[in-house]
Design a protein around this motif. Structure first.
Motif, mmCIF file in Angstrom:
data_model
loop_
_atom_site.group_PDB
_atom_site.id
_atom_site.type_symbol
_atom_site.label_atom_id
_atom_site.label_comp_id
_atom_site.label_asym_id
_atom_site.label_seq_id
_atom_site.Cartn_x
_atom_site.Cartn_y
_atom_site.Cartn_z
ATOM 1 N N GLU A 122 6.636 20.403 5.312
ATOM 2 C CA GLU A 122 7.493 20.342 4.121
ATOM 3 C C GLU A 122 7.048 21.363 3.085
ATOM 4 O OE1 GLU A 122 8.752 15.621 4.367
ATOM 5 O OE2 GLU A 122 7.008 16.222 3.183
ATOM 6 N N PHE A 123 5.736 21.473 2.885
ATOM 7 C CA PHE A 123 5.216 22.488 1.969
ATOM 8 C C PHE A 123 5.664 23.864 2.424
ATOM 9 C CE2 PHE A 123 2.212 25.777 0.896
ATOM 10 C CZ PHE A 123 2.024 25.610 -0.459
ATOM 11 N N ASP A 124 5.517 24.146 3.712
ATOM 12 C CA ASP A 124 5.878 25.444 4.260
ATOM 13 C C ASP A 124 7.367 25.725 4.067
ATOM 14 O OD1 ASP A 124 5.341 27.892 5.641
ATOM 15 O OD2 ASP A 124 6.172 26.993 7.451
ATOM 16 N N LEU A 125 8.198 24.725 4.282
ATOM 17 C CA LEU A 125 9.638 24.885 4.124
ATOM 18 C C LEU A 125 9.988 25.192 2.664
ATOM 19 C CD1 LEU A 125 12.195 22.749 5.995
ATOM 20 C CD2 LEU A 125 12.655 23.466 3.681
ATOM 21 N N LEU A 126 9.428 24.423 1.735
ATOM 22 C CA LEU A 126 9.688 24.664 0.314
ATOM 23 C C LEU A 126 9.151 26.029 -0.123
ATOM 24 C CD1 LEU A 126 8.921 21.153 -1.235
ATOM 25 C CD2 LEU A 126 11.178 22.189 -0.850
ATOM 26 N N ALA A 127 7.973 26.386 0.350
ATOM 27 C CA ALA A 127 7.379 27.676 -0.012
ATOM 28 C C ALA A 127 8.224 28.829 0.540
ATOM 29 C CB ALA A 127 5.944 27.766 0.497
ATOM 30 N N THR A 128 8.752 28.660 1.734
ATOM 31 C CA THR A 128 9.617 29.691 2.319
ATOM 32 C C THR A 128 10.871 29.873 1.474
ATOM 33 O OG1 THR A 128 8.779 29.274 4.545
ATOM 34 C CG2 THR A 128 10.939 30.343 4.379
ATOM 35 N N LEU A 129 11.476 28.769 1.058
ATOM 36 C CA LEU A 129 12.658 28.870 0.193
ATOM 37 C C LEU A 129 12.304 29.507 -1.146
ATOM 38 C CD1 LEU A 129 14.354 25.427 0.910
ATOM 39 C CD2 LEU A 129 15.137 27.697 1.659
ATOM 40 N N ARG A 130 11.156 29.144 -1.701
ATOM 41 C CA ARG A 130 10.759 29.651 -3.029
ATOM 42 C C ARG A 130 10.583 31.159 -3.022
ATOM 43 N NH1 ARG A 130 10.342 31.558 -7.338
ATOM 44 N NH2 ARG A 130 9.116 30.773 -9.083
ATOM 45 N N ARG A 131 10.067 31.711 -1.939
ATOM 46 C CA ARG A 131 9.835 33.158 -1.895
ATOM 47 C C ARG A 131 11.023 33.919 -1.307
ATOM 48 N NH1 ARG A 131 6.394 31.272 2.357
ATOM 49 N NH2 ARG A 131 7.012 32.215 4.340
ATOM 50 N N SER A 132 12.106 33.229 -1.007
ATOM 51 C CA SER A 132 13.317 33.856 -0.469
ATOM 52 C C SER A 132 14.236 34.287 -1.603
ATOM 53 C CB SER A 132 14.069 32.866 0.427
ATOM 54 O OG SER A 132 13.278 32.501 1.532
ATOM 55 N N PRO A 133 14.997 35.371 -1.392
ATOM 56 C CA PRO A 133 15.967 35.795 -2.414
ATOM 57 C C PRO A 133 16.939 34.654 -2.730
ATOM 58 C CG PRO A 133 15.754 37.455 -0.683
ATOM 59 C CD PRO A 133 15.002 36.240 -0.224
ATOM 60 N N GLY A 134 17.107 34.372 -4.007
ATOM 61 C CA GLY A 134 17.996 33.291 -4.418
ATOM 62 C C GLY A 134 17.470 31.905 -4.107
ATOM 63 N N HIS A 135 16.228 31.822 -3.650
ATOM 64 C CA HIS A 135 15.578 30.545 -3.288
ATOM 65 C C HIS A 135 16.400 29.770 -2.264
ATOM 66 C CE1 HIS A 135 13.783 30.948 -7.553
ATOM 67 N NE2 HIS A 135 13.123 31.668 -6.687
ATOM 68 N N ALA A 136 16.992 30.519 -1.310
ATOM 69 C CA ALA A 136 17.834 29.898 -0.289
ATOM 70 C C ALA A 136 17.742 30.702 1.006
ATOM 71 C CB ALA A 136 19.279 29.839 -0.761
ATOM 72 N N ARG A 137 18.021 30.015 2.115
ATOM 73 C CA ARG A 137 18.082 30.657 3.427
ATOM 74 C C ARG A 137 19.121 29.934 4.259
ATOM 75 N NH1 ARG A 137 15.123 34.648 5.255
ATOM 76 N NH2 ARG A 137 13.183 35.096 4.221
ATOM 77 N N ALA A 138 19.713 30.674 5.180
ATOM 78 C CA ALA A 138 20.620 30.047 6.131
ATOM 79 C C ALA A 138 19.817 29.048 6.956
ATOM 80 C CB ALA A 138 21.237 31.104 7.037
ATOM 81 N N ALA A 139 20.416 27.903 7.220
ATOM 82 C CA ALA A 139 19.715 26.855 7.970
ATOM 83 C C ALA A 139 19.213 27.378 9.305
ATOM 84 C CB ALA A 139 20.632 25.649 8.161
ATOM 85 N N GLY A 140 20.027 28.156 9.989
ATOM 86 C CA GLY A 140 19.626 28.695 11.286
ATOM 87 C C GLY A 140 18.481 29.684 11.203
ATOM 88 N N ASP A 141 18.319 30.308 10.051
ATOM 89 C CA ASP A 141 17.285 31.310 9.821
ATOM 90 C C ASP A 141 15.975 30.679 9.343
ATOM 91 O OD1 ASP A 141 16.446 34.031 9.564
ATOM 92 O OD2 ASP A 141 16.830 33.928 7.407
ATOM 93 N N LEU A 142 16.068 29.502 8.786
ATOM 94 C CA LEU A 142 14.922 28.866 8.136
ATOM 95 C C LEU A 142 13.776 28.583 9.107
ATOM 96 C CD1 LEU A 142 14.041 28.001 5.356
ATOM 97 C CD2 LEU A 142 15.149 25.808 5.728
ATOM 98 N N ALA A 143 14.092 28.102 10.299
ATOM 99 C CA ALA A 143 13.034 27.780 11.265
ATOM 100 C C ALA A 143 12.229 29.019 11.653
ATOM 101 C CB ALA A 143 13.617 27.117 12.501
ATOM 102 N N ALA A 144 12.890 30.158 11.741
ATOM 103 C CA ALA A 144 12.197 31.390 12.122
ATOM 104 C C ALA A 144 11.216 31.863 11.059
ATOM 105 C CB ALA A 144 13.219 32.487 12.411
ATOM 106 N N HIS A 145 11.394 31.422 9.822
ATOM 107 C CA HIS A 145 10.538 31.856 8.721
ATOM 108 C C HIS A 145 9.529 30.802 8.293
ATOM 109 C CE1 HIS A 145 13.714 34.864 8.491
ATOM 110 N NE2 HIS A 145 12.799 35.625 7.920
ATOM 111 N N THR A 146 9.453 29.716 9.029
ATOM 112 C CA THR A 146 8.511 28.644 8.703
ATOM 113 C C THR A 146 7.707 28.286 9.932
ATOM 114 O OG1 THR A 146 10.019 26.841 9.305
ATOM 115 C CG2 THR A 146 10.144 27.645 7.027
ATOM 116 N N MET A 147 6.760 27.377 9.753
ATOM 117 C CA MET A 147 6.008 26.845 10.879
ATOM 118 C C MET A 147 6.658 25.556 11.371
ATOM 119 S SD MET A 147 2.058 27.639 9.806
ATOM 120 C CE MET A 147 2.134 26.890 8.195
#
Length: 170
Positions: free
Chosen positions: A62-87
């Motif tokens: 959960e920390f990793d997911l939130l941190a990934t969103l926080r450092r993403s442009p607009g604090h958002a990512r496509a759901a399908g893209d999110l797994a590739a950028h997290t653990m």
């Protein structure tokens, strides 16, 4: 100054190596000194990192997911893209997003008919929480790395970077 491995009392890995040397002197166990210690360091670090996440009622993914969103442009990512950028695995992603959404930390937006086109974004509450958690996390990591001399920390970073590259990690 940090002590060298020869100055230190034998650790658990050294004892395991000695046991194997006694039982199987025909097998080279020298790599076990590196891998065994690295594994034990990794487990110890994970334990210490998880303690900080728990103070914010977050699991490591959960920390990793939130941190990934926080450092993403607009604090958002496509759901399908999110797994590739997290653990977080794709199988566990939906469950974690659901839990974070129930807590008001993220929201989904986009096409309800196609989950792959949906976007997951931080809410204001999610941003505030991850900012506090990330600050504590960085302080914790600094404390952990400060257990080493600056020279040892720099050497270790260089060695681990090289090793990860050789193991095929991006």
């Amino acid at each position: 100054m940090a002590e060298s491995p020869t100055d230190a009392a034998p650790d658990r890995v050294a004892q395991i190596q000695a046991d194997w040397q006694r039982e199987r002197p025909d097998v080279d166990t020298s790599a076990q000194g590196v891998i065994g210690r690295l594994h034990r360091v990794g487990m110890s670090l994970t334990r210490r990192l998880i303690e900080v996440y728990a103070r914010f009622d977050l699991t490591e993914p959960e920390f990793d997911l939130l941190a990934t969103l926080r450092r993403s442009p607009g604090h958002a990512r496509a759901a399908g893209d999110l797994a590739a950028h997290t653990m977080v695995t794709t199988g566990g992603l939906t469950k974690r997003v659901d839990r974070l959404e129930e807590r008001g930390l993220v929201r989904r937006r986009g096409e309800a008919s196609d989950a792959r086109r949906r976007t997951v974004e931080l809410t204001d509450a999610g941003r505030e929480l991850i900012d506090r958690a990330f600050t504590a996390h960085m302080r914790n990591e600094r404390d952990l790395v400060d257990e080493l001399s600056p020279s040892d920390a720099a050497d270790l970073e260089r060695i681990l970077t090289t090793w990860l590259r050789r193991l095929g990690e991006p």
